[in-house]
Design a protein around this motif. Structure first.
Motif, PDB file in Angstrom:
ATOM      1  N   VAL A  71       0.848  -1.195   0.000  1.00  0.00           N
ATOM      2  CA  VAL A  71       0.000   0.000   0.000  1.00  0.00           C
ATOM      3  C   VAL A  71       0.883   1.244   0.000  1.00  0.00           C
ATOM      4  CG1 VAL A  71      -2.019   1.122   1.022  1.00  0.00           C
ATOM      5  CG2 VAL A  71      -1.716  -1.338   1.307  1.00  0.00           C
ATOM      6  N   LEU A  72       1.712   1.346  -1.036  1.00  0.00           N
ATOM      7  CA  LEU A  72       2.573   2.513  -1.194  1.00  0.00           C
ATOM      8  C   LEU A  72       1.704   3.712  -1.559  1.00  0.00           C
ATOM      9  CD1 LEU A  72       5.481   3.653  -1.392  1.00  0.00           C
ATOM     10  CD2 LEU A  72       5.374   3.120  -3.843  1.00  0.00           C
ATOM     11  N   ILE A  73       1.769   4.753  -0.750  1.00  0.00           N
ATOM     12  CA  ILE A  73       0.966   5.955  -0.986  1.00  0.00           C
ATOM     13  C   ILE A  73       1.872   7.042  -1.558  1.00  0.00           C
ATOM     14  CG2 ILE A  73      -0.434   7.760   0.083  1.00  0.00           C
ATOM     15  CD1 ILE A  73      -1.373   5.701   2.102  1.00  0.00           C
ATOM     16  N   CYS A  74       1.419   7.637  -2.657  1.00  0.00           N
ATOM     17  CA  CYS A  74       2.164   8.700  -3.332  1.00  0.00           C
ATOM     18  C   CYS A  74       1.390  10.012  -3.255  1.00  0.00           C
ATOM     19  CB  CYS A  74       2.406   8.333  -4.794  1.00  0.00           C
ATOM     20  SG  CYS A  74       3.380   6.829  -5.027  1.00  0.00           S
ATOM     21  N   HIS A  75       2.116  11.112  -3.348  1.00  0.00           N
ATOM     22  CA  HIS A  75       1.534  12.453  -3.212  1.00  0.00           C
ATOM     23  C   HIS A  75       1.797  13.271  -4.468  1.00  0.00           C
ATOM     24  CE1 HIS A  75       2.103  16.794  -2.173  1.00  0.00           C
ATOM     25  NE2 HIS A  75       0.924  16.611  -1.623  1.00  0.00           N
ATOM     26  N   SER A  76       0.831  14.132  -4.825  1.00  0.00           N
ATOM     27  CA  SER A  76       0.974  15.013  -5.964  1.00  0.00           C
ATOM     28  C   SER A  76       0.182  16.291  -5.728  1.00  0.00           C
ATOM     29  CB  SER A  76       0.478  14.330  -7.253  1.00  0.00           C
ATOM     30  OG  SER A  76       0.540  15.211  -8.364  1.00  0.00           O
ATOM     31  N   ARG A  77       0.561  17.346  -6.443  1.00  0.00           N
ATOM     32  CA  ARG A  77      -0.211  18.592  -6.453  1.00  0.00           C
ATOM     33  C   ARG A  77      -0.761  18.894  -7.853  1.00  0.00           C
ATOM     34  NH1 ARG A  77       0.425  22.656  -2.386  1.00  0.00           N
ATOM     35  NH2 ARG A  77       0.167  21.606  -0.382  1.00  0.00           N
ATOM     36  N   ASP A  78      -0.417  18.045  -8.835  1.00  0.00           N
ATOM     37  CA  ASP A  78      -0.841  18.344 -10.210  1.00  0.00           C
ATOM     38  C   ASP A  78      -1.340  17.119 -10.979  1.00  0.00           C
ATOM     39  OD1 ASP A  78       1.493  16.952 -10.662  1.00  0.00           O
ATOM     40  OD2 ASP A  78       2.499  18.552 -11.767  1.00  0.00           O
ATOM     41  N   LEU A  79      -1.426  15.946 -10.329  1.00  0.00           N
ATOM     42  CA  LEU A  79      -1.897  14.688 -10.921  1.00  0.00           C
ATOM     43  C   LEU A  79      -0.897  14.074 -11.906  1.00  0.00           C
ATOM     44  CD1 LEU A  79      -5.703  15.356 -11.576  1.00  0.00           C
ATOM     45  CD2 LEU A  79      -4.680  13.964  -9.771  1.00  0.00           C
ATOM     46  N   ARG A 319      -5.246  21.625 -15.444  1.00  0.00           N
ATOM     47  CA  ARG A 319      -5.159  23.060 -15.180  1.00  0.00           C
ATOM     48  C   ARG A 319      -4.936  23.325 -13.695  1.00  0.00           C
ATOM     49  NH1 ARG A 319     -10.094  23.198 -18.117  1.00  0.00           N
ATOM     50  NH2 ARG A 319     -11.130  23.815 -16.161  1.00  0.00           N
ATOM     51  N   GLY A 320      -4.169  24.378 -13.408  1.00  0.00           N
ATOM     52  CA  GLY A 320      -4.068  24.888 -12.048  1.00  0.00           C
ATOM     53  C   GLY A 320      -3.145  24.151 -11.118  1.00  0.00           C
ATOM     54  N   GLY A 321      -2.491  23.097 -11.579  1.00  0.00           N
ATOM     55  CA  GLY A 321      -1.637  22.314 -10.691  1.00  0.00           C
ATOM     56  C   GLY A 321      -0.238  22.880 -10.602  1.00  0.00           C
ATOM     57  N   CYS A 322       0.452  22.532  -9.534  1.00  0.00           N
ATOM     58  CA  CYS A 322       1.855  22.894  -9.383  1.00  0.00           C
ATOM     59  C   CYS A 322       2.582  21.659  -8.878  1.00  0.00           C
ATOM     60  CB  CYS A 322       2.035  24.064  -8.418  1.00  0.00           C
ATOM     61  SG  CYS A 322       1.430  23.764  -6.746  1.00  0.00           S
ATOM     62  N   GLY A 323       3.691  21.331  -9.520  1.00  0.00           N
ATOM     63  CA  GLY A 323       4.433  20.147  -9.100  1.00  0.00           C
ATOM     64  C   GLY A 323       5.856  20.212  -9.583  1.00  0.00           C
ATOM     65  N   ASP A 324       6.762  19.530  -8.845  1.00  0.00           N
ATOM     66  CA  ASP A 324       8.149  19.450  -9.272  1.00  0.00           C
ATOM     67  C   ASP A 324       8.334  18.209 -10.124  1.00  0.00           C
ATOM     68  OD1 ASP A 324       7.876  17.517  -7.414  1.00  0.00           O
ATOM     69  OD2 ASP A 324       9.269  18.371  -5.957  1.00  0.00           O
ATOM     70  N   HIS A 325       9.556  17.834 -10.352  1.00  0.00           N
ATOM     71  CA  HIS A 325       9.857  16.707 -11.220  1.00  0.00           C
ATOM     72  C   HIS A 325      10.715  15.700 -10.453  1.00  0.00           C
ATOM     73  CE1 HIS A 325       8.468  19.153 -14.666  1.00  0.00           C
ATOM     74  NE2 HIS A 325       9.044  20.137 -13.992  1.00  0.00           N
ATOM     75  N   PRO A 326      10.126  14.990  -9.508  1.00  0.00           N
ATOM     76  CA  PRO A 326      10.937  14.076  -8.685  1.00  0.00           C
ATOM     77  C   PRO A 326      11.360  12.841  -9.457  1.00  0.00           C
ATOM     78  CG  PRO A 326       8.611  13.788  -8.185  1.00  0.00           C
ATOM     79  CD  PRO A 326       8.699  14.932  -9.166  1.00  0.00           C
ATOM     80  N   ALA A 327      12.478  12.286  -9.064  1.00  0.00           N
ATOM     81  CA  ALA A 327      12.927  11.009  -9.615  1.00  0.00           C
ATOM     82  C   ALA A 327      12.592   9.903  -8.627  1.00  0.00           C
ATOM     83  CB  ALA A 327      14.430  11.048  -9.876  1.00  0.00           C
ATOM     84  N   GLN A 328      12.368   8.715  -9.147  1.00  0.00           N
ATOM     85  CA  GLN A 328      12.083   7.586  -8.275  1.00  0.00           C
ATOM     86  C   GLN A 328      13.301   7.249  -7.430  1.00  0.00           C
ATOM     87  OE1 GLN A 328       9.143   6.696  -7.619  1.00  0.00           O
ATOM     88  NE2 GLN A 328       8.458   5.088  -8.961  1.00  0.00           N
ATOM     89  N   PRO A 329      13.138   7.055  -6.131  1.00  0.00           N
ATOM     90  CA  PRO A 329      14.287   6.767  -5.257  1.00  0.00           C
ATOM     91  C   PRO A 329      14.660   5.289  -5.304  1.00  0.00           C
ATOM     92  CG  PRO A 329      12.286   6.900  -3.957  1.00  0.00           C
ATOM     93  CD  PRO A 329      11.889   7.180  -5.377  1.00  0.00           C
TER      94      PRO A 329
END
Length: 512
Positions: A71-79, A319-329
């Motif tokens: 149940v790995l939970i991921c987070h986003s601000r822009d989908l 529309r309206g999202g803000c997000g960075d560009h993370p790499a998979q760890p």
């Protein structure tokens, strides 16, 4: 050697983000940096995604299957850009499939369908903070049920829909059921009356929008999965089938993506709507079922339909999202004093996680079983077509340690070091005639994977690399060849008596 803190202690979001940023390796990134994105939004095996909108934040999890922690939970601000933040399930239960992640009354809940041998059941875990700690799993006593979907009815009461389009009421706290399962609706009846057999193959996903509840079901046909929708003003029905069902299909056999399974609808940060599903990438079924995103639009009569470009073409971002560009760890120096979110044991048994502990100079993993097939290897999901992985480790005892590409107990390739020998494995068995002598306790292994061609190298201590003579095509190690709904993953294994000290694991994408 000093023991460390518990392996699965949740890390704050800031800690995880720093780890992601300095890792530098990882899977294909969906964000093109010009206001558009390309699928998949989460590369690698993340089937049956469930998305939760929580203010400006979005959270997603997907089927864990036989992986633990799960149940790995991921987070986003822009989908589009997603960062893993926690593994909510740290107890082996069985094979965990299509879940539902919800928030209600200030708490987060995950409803988990679990296959345990011949039994299927639904569990629930909950937390006050999405990053944990999460509660131990609680069995809801719904034997024979799968594919749960939580919804709050027009009466304010909580309900759970499951496979077979059945409904049962939940207690106010969401941790128990009331009454008996009730049949809700035979979705697709209109198609059956026209002579088209569309049996419900998976449990429906429930959504409330405005005055309507929507029941979205994946149906099986002779040509693959399709989606059908029904709506009602009440969770108790009556339900009306969409007149233009099915609303989406799996696509042609030669299409870039073959979609299927349960879908999740969510409103984007700017008010537009999106649908997440999973799909197999044409020619790369070994990567499993990857998470895809496509826009939908609502019609004047209260239905929705998919719109936009083909799934393999660039699309405008929500529309309206803000997000960075993370790499998979994925790379790991094993100095975090906790099991990295990229790792999970395959087919873990009771107490499996106790095999692993951290010391000052690496991860110590106690051996189990007799080889890669029965030692519950430590695996990580990848989404690249080509990559190179290296492993640095030391042996303690007569244990055998190695690096492999692992699908399941029958389908894997790799090499291991033990008893003064290099062992070569191909398609689930050891090639004894290929054993080569080696010396010492400190070893390094390299695996190079170039579009389904895999080669291995070995080095004793800090010595030169020696190529293993075996070059394998692993393009058939996937669901159609092996029968299991899994993916092919890099794996670290420790088999037999003794312990392995893993010092460093590095991963680097070779995709352009």
């Amino acid at each position: 050697m000093t023991p460390s803190s518990p392996l699965l202690q949740p890390a704050p979001l800031s800690t995880v983000t720093l780890q992601v940023q300095r890792d530098g390796g990882g899977s294909r990134q969906p964000d093109r940096g010009d206001g558009s994105f390309c699928n998949p939004i989460v590369a690698g095996d993340h089937p049956d995604p469930t998305l939760l909108k929580d203010g400006p934040d979005y959270y997603m999890t997907a089927s864990s299957l036989q992986s633990c922690p799960g149940v790995l939970i991921c987070h986003s601000r822009d989908l589009v850009n997603w960062t893993p933040i926690t593994a909510a399930l740290t107890q082996p239960l069985g094979s965990v499939s299509a879940m539902d992640l919800v928030r209600h009354g200030g708490r987060y809940f995950v409803y988990l369908p679990v296959l345990q041998g011949r039994r299927s059941a639904i569990y629930v875990i909950h937390a006050e903070d999405i990053r944990g700690p999460w509660s131990p799993p609680l069995d809801l006593g719904l034997d024979g049920c799968l594919d749960p979907s939580h919804v709050v009815g027009e009466d304010g009461r909580r309900h759970l829909f499951v496979n077979g389009a059945r409904r049962i009421e939940l207690s106010d706290d969401g941790l128990a059921t009331h009454g008996e399962l009730q049949f809700a609706h035979r979705i697709g009846q209109q198609q059956r009356e026209r002579g088209t057999d569309l049996p419900v193959s998976e449990g429906p996903r429930l959504l409330r929008r405005g005055e309507f509840f929507y029941m979205i079901s994946a149906l099986a046909t002779s040509e693959g999965h399709v989606l059908a929708v029904a709506k009602s003003r009440s969770v108790f029905g009556p339900w009306e089938d969409c007149p233009f069902n099915p609303i989406a299909s799996a696509g042609d056999a030669d299409a870039p993506w073959c979609t299927g399974g349960r879908v999740s609808l969510v409103e984007g940060p700017g008010g537009d709507w999106w649908m997440a599903c999973h799909g197999h990438e044409h020619g790369y079924r070994t990567l499993g079922r990857q998470t895809l995103l496509q826009p939908i639009e609502w019609t004047r009569d209260g239905w929705f339909r998919t719109v936009g470009a083909r799934l393999d073409r660039p699309m405008r971002k929500p529309r309206g999202g803000c997000g960075d560009h993370p790499a998979q760890p994925l790379s790991d120096d094993f100095r975090q004093n906790r099991l990295g979110l990229q790792w999970s044991f395959f087919d873990a048994g009771p107490g499996e996680l106790l095999r692993a502990r951290y010391a000052d100079d690496g991860l110590l993993l106690r051996g189990k079983g007799s080889g890669p097939h029965d030692c519950s290897p430590l695996t990580c999901r990848v989404g690249d077509h080509s990559y190179v992985a290296e492993l640095d480790f030391e042996l303690d005892g007569t244990v055998q340690a190695g690096l492999a590409l692992f699908h399941d107990t029958r389908g894997f390739v790799g090499i291991g070091i033990g008893d003064g020998l290099v062992h070569t494995y191909s398609y689930g068995q050891e090639h004894r005639w290929m054993r080569q002598p080696t010396q010492g306790r400190h070893h390094r292994l390299r695996m190079t994977h170039r579009r389904h061609l895999v080669s291995f190298h070995h080095a004793a201590s800090d010595g030169p690399w020696t190529q293993n003579p075996w070059l394998r095509d692993i393009s058939t190690l996937h669901q159609n060849g092996l029968g299991a709904l899994l993916s092919l993953r890099p794996a670290l294994f420790a088999a037999g008596p003794g312990e392995v000290r893993f010092r460093h694991f590095s991963y680097q994408s070779l995709d352009a």
